[in-house]
Design an enzyme around this catalytic site. Structure first.
Site, PDB file in Angstrom:
ATOM      1  N   HIS A 105       0.827  -1.201   0.000  1.00 32.60           N
ATOM      2  CA  HIS A 105       0.000   0.000   0.000  1.00 32.60           C
ATOM      3  C   HIS A 105       0.862   1.252   0.000  1.00 32.60           C
ATOM      4  CE1 HIS A 105       0.116  -1.583   4.246  1.00 32.60           C
ATOM      5  NE2 HIS A 105       0.766  -0.452   4.385  1.00 32.60           N
ATOM      6  N   ARG A 109      -1.477  11.763   3.455  1.00 32.78           N
ATOM      7  CA  ARG A 109      -2.360  12.512   4.337  1.00 32.78           C
ATOM      8  C   ARG A 109      -3.318  13.393   3.533  1.00 32.78           C
ATOM      9  NH1 ARG A 109       3.027  12.881   5.888  1.00 32.78           N
ATOM     10  NH2 ARG A 109       3.503  11.556   7.667  1.00 32.78           N
ATOM     11  N   GLU A 156      -3.799   3.937   1.533  1.00 34.50           N
ATOM     12  CA  GLU A 156      -4.138   4.195   2.934  1.00 34.50           C
ATOM     13  C   GLU A 156      -4.099   5.700   3.165  1.00 34.50           C
ATOM     14  OE1 GLU A 156      -2.481   3.497   7.482  1.00 34.50           O
ATOM     15  OE2 GLU A 156      -1.762   2.203   5.865  1.00 34.50           O
ATOM     16  N   ASN A 160      -5.670  13.698  10.043  1.00 34.97           N
ATOM     17  CA  ASN A 160      -5.336  14.160  11.386  1.00 34.97           C
ATOM     18  C   ASN A 160      -6.345  15.215  11.812  1.00 34.97           C
ATOM     19  OD1 ASN A 160      -2.523  12.926  11.946  1.00 34.97           O
ATOM     20  ND2 ASN A 160      -2.341  13.760   9.884  1.00 34.97           N
ATOM     21  N   HIS A 174       2.764  11.654  -9.177  1.00 35.42           N
ATOM     22  CA  HIS A 174       1.357  11.297  -9.329  1.00 35.42           C
ATOM     23  C   HIS A 174       1.155   9.820  -9.049  1.00 35.42           C
ATOM     24  CE1 HIS A 174       3.051  10.516 -13.449  1.00 35.42           C
ATOM     25  NE2 HIS A 174       2.386   9.378 -13.273  1.00 35.42           N
ATOM     26  N   GLU A 222      -2.819  10.110 -12.917  1.00 34.67           N
ATOM     27  CA  GLU A 222      -2.745   9.913 -14.357  1.00 34.67           C
ATOM     28  C   GLU A 222      -3.679   8.775 -14.731  1.00 34.67           C
ATOM     29  OE1 GLU A 222       0.519   9.057 -17.925  1.00 34.67           O
ATOM     30  OE2 GLU A 222       1.033   8.580 -15.837  1.00 34.67           O
TER      31      GLU A 222
END
Length: 364
Positions: A105, A109, A156, A160, A174, A222
């Site tokens: 993965h 953020r 993932e 916060n 990207h 993309e």
């Protein structure tokens, strides 16, 4: 827009989230997603920073390797970081080629988790695999992708509490998503209020139809026009300062294969595709070198990729031998048996390796 064909059963059966497990209390109060910039603690713990490496995160014992790479005993906590140094460099690097690895993965953020989930599911055709809120640590995670974590590369996301904006910087490029009809996907993105930064059309110097869109936080995607694929989430593009150095590092330390390399002198850049299998069936790392640019600003938005491995100890040794920096010595996480190690590549990009067997146990 995205059609997925079943992925063949893999001999690698990993896929554990980025080491932020349900039930954070099991980790003795340590948030494995937190990091602490000045004056504020944000979720995404940089593994290895909360406790000194000499403490080995409470590691009691570790495997020691013979010169043939086999286990021969245990060592005390003080020597855990050096557990695999008895293996010859040749044996370690040869082992890397045989290790069962895949990309698990990618972690980054976002400023509004629900908004991002809505964009990815409605515009890009992803599925929300799971979501977890950790109020005591003030963060929430969401896992999205085109198939289950034990067989697919997934995203993932980390939110916060109270932080609605991050600096993506200039180093991150990207993500790539394979779709069957780029034009239709772009129209859907526009209809949902998304931002299109490059209209559909052939890639410069080639025939593949592509387009670029941005998610609500400014991360670029993309869109690549392809037939049905088992891995629609197919690329991570990162910029590097020395392409040959990076290729050598990822081939030797990560065991990746250089799938192709293309120089574009007209536009003054070169790209290299590396991964654990062909581009049409696996997620790959796309490294980009822009002529004369050796350093970039990484910002604080993009975090890391996670890779499955059969042995984090040998993995860490190989990384050291290839000039990488270990930021979290190999060993089990506090309160858990999941073994990990974390490192930086020559450009400072972070990766975390997770034991394959432990990863499956955590998913269960």
């Amino acid at each position: 827009m995205v059609r997925i064909i079943p992925m063949a059963a893999s001999s690698v059966r990993p896929s554990l989230s980025t080491f932020r497990f349900a039930g954070a209390s099991r980790l003795g109060g340590l948030s494995l997603t937190a990091f602490a910039p000045p004056r504020r603690q944000l979720a995404f713990f940089h593994l290895g920073s909360a406790v000194s490496q000499s403490q080995s995160f409470g590691l009691k014992a570790s495997r020691m390797l013979r010169s043939d790479g086999k286990t021969m005993g245990v060592v005390s906590a003080g020597n855990a970081a050096q557990a695999s140094t008895t293996a010859s460099p040749e044996n370690v690097l040869e082992w890397v080629k045989q290790d069962k690895r895949r990309l698990l993965h990618v972690v980054y953020r976002v400023g509004d988790l629900d908004r991002t989930i809505k964009f990815y599911t409605e515009c890009l055709g992803m599925k929300l695999l799971r979501k977890r809120d950790i109020p005591e640590e003030r963060y929430t995670n969401a896992f999205l992708g085109y198939g289950p974590e034990d067989s697919h590369f997934v995203i993932e996301l980390t939110y916060n509490y109270g932080v609605d904006k991050y600096d993506i910087g200039t180093a991150f490029g990207h993500f790539g998503v394979a779709v069957e009809d780029v034009a239709k996907t772009v129209e859907l993105v526009k209809a949902k209020g998304g931002k299109v930064t490059r209209e559909p059309g052939p890639v410069k110097g080639g025939n593949t139809v592509i387009a670029f869109v941005e998610d609500p936080d400014g991360y670029k995607f993309e869109l690549l026009e392809r037939g049905p694929t088992p891995e629609p989430l197919c690329q991570i593009m990162l910029r590097v300062g020395d392409l040959d150095r990076s290729i050598a590092f990822y081939e030797k330390a990560f065991g990746m294969e250089l799938l192709r390399k293309r120089d574009n002198p007209e536009y003054k850049y070169t790209i290299a595709m590396l991964g654990y299998g062909p581009e049409d069936k696996n997620a790959v790392l796309e490294l980009t070198y822009n002529y004369g640019v050796t350093e970039y600003d990484k910002g604080n938005a993009y975090a890391q990729i996670a890779v499955g491995t059969d042995d984090v100890y040998k993995t860490a040794e190989a990384i050291k031998l290839c000039g990488g920096k270990i930021t979290r010595e190999p060993g089990p996480l506090p309160g858990l048996n999941t073994k990990i190690t974390a490192c930086l590549d020559p450009d400072g990009w972070k990766s975390v390796f997770v034991d394959n067997v432990d990863f499956l146990k955590e998913l269960e």
